[in-house]
Design an enzyme around this catalytic site. Structure first.
Site, mmCIF file in Angstrom:
data_model
loop_
_atom_site.group_PDB
_atom_site.id
_atom_site.type_symbol
_atom_site.label_atom_id
_atom_site.label_comp_id
_atom_site.label_asym_id
_atom_site.label_seq_id
_atom_site.Cartn_x
_atom_site.Cartn_y
_atom_site.Cartn_z
ATOM 1 N N SER A 144 77.068 22.524 34.648
ATOM 2 C CA SER A 144 76.630 23.255 33.445
ATOM 3 C C SER A 144 76.661 22.301 32.261
ATOM 4 O O SER A 144 77.425 21.317 32.260
ATOM 5 C CB SER A 144 77.601 24.408 33.175
ATOM 6 O OG SER A 144 77.361 24.963 31.896
ATOM 7 N N TYR A 156 86.140 27.501 31.994
ATOM 8 C CA TYR A 156 84.806 27.284 32.585
ATOM 9 C C TYR A 156 84.392 25.824 32.389
ATOM 10 O O TYR A 156 83.958 25.140 33.327
ATOM 11 C CB TYR A 156 83.813 28.238 31.931
ATOM 12 C CG TYR A 156 82.422 28.207 32.520
ATOM 13 C CD1 TYR A 156 82.141 28.859 33.715
ATOM 14 C CD2 TYR A 156 81.384 27.528 31.880
ATOM 15 C CE1 TYR A 156 80.854 28.837 34.258
ATOM 16 C CE2 TYR A 156 80.105 27.515 32.415
ATOM 17 C CZ TYR A 156 79.846 28.166 33.602
ATOM 18 O OH TYR A 156 78.566 28.139 34.132
#
Ligand SMILES: NC(=O)c1ccc[n+]([C@@H]2O[C@H](COP(=O)([O-])OP(=O)(O)OC[C@H]3O[C@@H](n4cnc5c(N)ncnc54)[C@H](O)[C@@H]3O)[C@@H](O)[C@H]2O)c1
Length: 257
Positions: A144, A156
């Site tokens: 990501s 995350y």
């Protein structure tokens, strides 16, 4: 066809990027194992793989456990005779949990790191011996832009950054043995994860969320699942035969804005 005769596993292949990738792989001639927790959406993916003219199989299980990861690899070998490509795509967002790190619970941290990072280690660990037996292979991870900038929460981001570091380390180990490992980093994208479709958002709420994304991105739109799937196909197939340990950022220019 760019993946003719290949056997692939796509984790998280029931939804979003995973589903789009599974279908593109099938169109390119690969047989595809969908490894996911979601039976209903998984069956729909397998049906789409078959409609695209190939063979598919659904393996239900948690790929962040050794048992689940091993089962996915075993299924590919038992059902299709080999394993050439692993796409480590399954992941979860930090949404619904506190984003500030001082409010992040230990449980949230462990869950995000387990599902988003440990799964990559486990699936790769069990897939690599099969690829070595085959004389080579390709692992593609879905990381990501959160690995490189502050979006999505610290747990995350740490997990996604870990994927890039892990891939660089492993690429050096495997390069002499013809197994490549690379990552694709999506930016602001339209998938069931980001629109909120799977967590009950109304169609109007989903469109509003995508408009907000579009306003942030130089290319003025949220990315689509196919934008990611095409990058994954490139890294999976022989066109990228001299590429390993790399990251392709697919973000409509967000990181360079
Ligand atoms: N959507 C975005 O904007 C975006 C942006 C950057 C990166 N990503 C990453 O892309 C990947 C795919 O995201 P998506 O948007 O397609 O998500 P999605 O929620 O649409 O699909 C994820 C799939 O993974 C499966 N899954 C989750 N945990 C699992 C587990 N433990 N075992 C097996 N299957 C599991 C889910 O059931 C689901 O089918 C994720 O790694 C995500 O972090 C997404």
């Amino acid at each position: 066809m760019r993946l003719q005769g290949k056997v692939a596993i796509v984790t998280g292949g029931s939804s979003g990027f995973g589903r789009a990738t599974a279908i593109r792989f099938a169109e390119e001639g690969a047989k595809v194992v969908v490894a996911d927790l979601d039976e209903e959406w998984g069956k729909a993916s397998v049906s789409d793989i078959e409609k695209a003219g190939s063979e598919g199989a659904l393996v239900l299980g948690d790929i962040s456990t050794a048992e689940g990861a091993q089962r996915a690899v075993r299924s590919a070998v038992e059902q299709f005779g080999a394993l050439d490509v692993l796409v480590n795509n399954a992941g979860i967002a930090q949404r619904g949990d506190p984003m500030d790190t001082w409010d992040t619970s230990e449980e949230t941290w462990d869950r995000l790191l387990r599902v988003n990072l440990k799964s990559v280690f486990l699936c790769s660990k069990f897939a690599i011996p099969q690829m070595l037996e085959r004389g080579g292979g390709s692992i593609v991870n879905v990381a990501s832009i959160a690995a490189s900038c502050s979006v999505g929460g610290s747990a995350y981001g740490a997990a996604k950054g870990g994927i890039l570091s892990y891939s660089r380390q492993v690429s050096r180990e495997l390069a002499p043995r013809n197994v490549r490992i690379n990552s694709v980093s999506p930016g602001y994208m339209r998938t069931p994860m980001s629109t909120g479709e799977r967590s009950g958002a109304t169609p109007e709420e989903q469109e509003k969320a995508m408009e907000r994304f579009g306003a942030l991105v130089p290319m003025a739109r949220a990315g689509r699942d196919l934008d990611i799937a095409e990058a994954i196909v490139y890294l999976a197939c022989d066109e990228s035969r001299y590429v390993t340990g790399q990251e392709i950022v697919v973000d409509g220019g967000y990181l360079v804005r």
